[in-house]
Write an enzyme that holds these catalytic residues in place. Structure first.
Site, PDB file in Angstrom:
ATOM      1  N   PHE A 128     -17.489 -10.547 -21.884  1.00  0.00           N
ATOM      2  CA  PHE A 128     -18.528 -10.164 -22.840  1.00  0.00           C
ATOM      3  C   PHE A 128     -17.823  -9.706 -24.111  1.00  0.00           C
ATOM      4  CE2 PHE A 128     -21.407  -6.871 -24.650  1.00  0.00           C
ATOM      5  CZ  PHE A 128     -22.466  -7.698 -24.977  1.00  0.00           C
ATOM      6  N   SER A 131     -17.331  -5.981 -29.411  1.00  0.00           N
ATOM      7  CA  SER A 131     -16.543  -5.206 -30.384  1.00  0.00           C
ATOM      8  C   SER A 131     -15.707  -6.098 -31.286  1.00  0.00           C
ATOM      9  CB  SER A 131     -15.624  -4.226 -29.651  1.00  0.00           C
ATOM     10  OG  SER A 131     -16.358  -3.236 -28.983  1.00  0.00           O
ATOM     11  N   GLY A 136     -16.847  -1.186 -33.711  1.00  0.00           N
ATOM     12  CA  GLY A 136     -16.842  -0.793 -32.314  1.00  0.00           C
ATOM     13  C   GLY A 136     -18.143  -0.083 -31.989  1.00  0.00           C
ATOM     14  N   ARG A 292       1.213  21.427   0.635  1.00  0.00           N
ATOM     15  CA  ARG A 292       2.304  21.915  -0.213  1.00  0.00           C
ATOM     16  C   ARG A 292       2.411  23.435  -0.094  1.00  0.00           C
ATOM     17  NH1 ARG A 292       7.122  20.991  -2.917  1.00  0.00           N
ATOM     18  NH2 ARG A 292       7.143  22.026  -4.956  1.00  0.00           N
ATOM     19  N   ILE A 362      -2.409  20.474 -10.314  1.00  0.00           N
ATOM     20  CA  ILE A 362      -2.223  20.972  -8.957  1.00  0.00           C
ATOM     21  C   ILE A 362      -0.965  20.404  -8.324  1.00  0.00           C
ATOM     22  CG2 ILE A 362      -3.209  20.873  -6.622  1.00  0.00           C
ATOM     23  CD1 ILE A 362      -5.993  21.156  -7.965  1.00  0.00           C
ATOM     24  N   GLU A 388     -17.608   1.112 -23.814  1.00  0.00           N
ATOM     25  CA  GLU A 388     -19.059   1.005 -23.581  1.00  0.00           C
ATOM     26  C   GLU A 388     -19.804   2.226 -24.123  1.00  0.00           C
ATOM     27  OE1 GLU A 388     -20.856  -1.032 -20.511  1.00  0.00           O
ATOM     28  OE2 GLU A 388     -18.989  -1.595 -19.548  1.00  0.00           O
ATOM     29  N   THR A 390     -18.515   5.532 -26.809  1.00  0.00           N
ATOM     30  CA  THR A 390     -17.710   6.741 -26.721  1.00  0.00           C
ATOM     31  C   THR A 390     -18.586   7.930 -26.321  1.00  0.00           C
ATOM     32  OG1 THR A 390     -18.085   7.342 -29.028  1.00  0.00           O
ATOM     33  CG2 THR A 390     -16.192   5.898 -28.568  1.00  0.00           C
TER      34      THR A 390
END
Length: 408
Positions: A128, A131, A136, A292, A362, A388, A390
């Site tokens: 597709f 842009s 954009g 951990r 983490i 798609e 922002t």
């Protein structure tokens, strides 16, 4: 027929979820690091998906027309839990298919959507193309032109598209072009460019920060001629729509701008992709935190780490609820009066970035290495606040919907 909104998927949806989860775990995850490094389309994985029936028009049609609305979100979440780059290579064709479904006639849908997928022995992809280098978020600024040659009943397309998933390698391209520049976004239409059409070529292939197994490139259109039948929706409807636009009249329930019709239909599905990435990173972090040890005990025993995981899980579940609500509304023809589709994509995309960043934190230094997948997941998540629509555009759409004011 309308269905009741439910948070309890039925047996069919659960069976599909488990089937896709197995494929994601057994086929996609073992291949993810390799194709991310190669930055190439993972054709063998797509072909395996096609042989199993995952990469097929029938499969996506079944999920798309599931009256519960959650068929597509469940499928997207599981595939992108497997890997986002490979996942986008498998589902990228569906954006072009949605463009045809949203704008095309029954005959066009029946003609072009099967050609987008090919067969398990001869897999194809579709692209597709909306842009452009200078257009954009602002779709009204598209410069690609489509001019009608009445004598030959052909449309002539010229311009350059960018950021096109599968651009240049696709069998079928769906191109949004300007027919009447004076009308801005209302003067646009979508066209199918059939396989092997002269004048269409691939421009620059982009080397990306994330989703690197998915092919993204420019598409150059130089005097591309397509038959009149390749105008999605047909010329009669286009002429009627352009006439209304010139008169400043809106038709209630009209499809409106071609690109926006496609994006609005796909936003909850994109949100589900982001949830899959977030869930994958959360699960890695949760497992790591439980095994951990630092200072003689698992790091999850520390409130700071445990609270991070609690926030991550809460945001993932909240994002999923927004996506499922929007998907159910779309499947049951409920209007997005508060831009619920944009809400789902906005929150899910922001959640993916947040959760993957927290997962890296983490894991500490290990999270920053390619020995652990959260580094790749973090890179993959970054696009979900960009493509798609922002996050800023989603907020604009939501603000306009809730205020009734054309905020700019």
């Amino acid at each position: 027929m309308s269905s009741t909104f439910s948070l309890d998927p039925g047996a069919d949806q659960l069976a599909v979820r488990d089937w896709l989860h197995g494929f994601a775990a057994d086929v996609m995850r073992p291949a993810a690091a390799e194709w991310d490094e190669r930055e190439e389309t993972p054709w063998p994985v797509i072909q395996e998906a096609a042989k199993l029936g995952i990469y097929s028009l029938d499969f996506y049609a079944q999920q798309y027309f599931d009256p519960s609305g959650v068929g597509i979100p469940i499928a997207m979440e599981e595939l992108f839990w497997g890997d986002a780059g490979i996942g986008l290579s498998i589902v990228g064709t569906t954006l072009a298919a949605v463009a045809v479904l949203a704008n095309g006639t029954d005959e066009q849908i029946g003609t072009w959507t099967p050609q987008m997928f090919g067969t398990p022995d001869d897999v194809k992809v579709a692209a597709f193309c909306s842009s452009e280098p200078d257009a954009g978020s602002d779709v009204s600024a598209l410069r690609t032109r489509a001019v009608y040659d009445e004598a030959k009943d052909e449309w002539v397309l010229n311009g350059t598209k960018t950021w096109a998933t599968n651009g240049g390698i696709a069998a079928v391209h769906v191109v949004v072009a300007t027919v009447d520049p004076a009308l801005g976004a209302k003067g646009q239409a979508s066209f199918v460019v059939p396989p092997g059409t002269p004048g269409l070529s691939q421009g620059q292939k982009f080397k990306k920060h994330g989703i690197r197994a998915s092919h993204t490139a420019e598409v150059v259109l130089d005097g591309v001629r397509v038959p009149g039948s390749c105008l999605l929706g047909g010329k009669e409807k286009l002429d009627e729509r352009l006439a209304r636009a010139r008169e400043g009249v809106k038709r209630p329930g009209g499809k409106g701008n071609a690109a926006m019709a496609t994006f609005e239909a796909s936003r909850p599905a994109v949100g589900a992709q982001a949830i899959g990435i977030a869930r994958a990173a959360y699960e890695v972090a949760l497992d790591y935190a439980g095994t951990r040890e630092q200072f003689g005990r698992p790091i999850i025993d520390n409130q700071g780490v445990a609270f991070q995981l609690a926030d991550m899980k809460t945001r993932i579940d909240a994002a999923r609820l927004l996506v499922w609500r929007a998907s159910w509304m779309a499947a049951n023809n409920q209007p997005f009066t508060a831009a619920e589709g944009s809400m789902s994509k906005l929150y899910a995309g922001e959640t993916a970035k947040y959760v993957t960043a927290q997962a890296m934190q983490i894991l500490g230094g290990n999270g920053f290495t390619r020995e652990y997948p959260v580094e790749r997941m973090h890179r993959d998540s970054a696009i979900y606040t960009i493509f798609e629509g922002t996050s800023e555009i989603q907020r604009l759409v939501i603000a306009r919907a809730i205020s009734g004011i054309p905020i700019r």
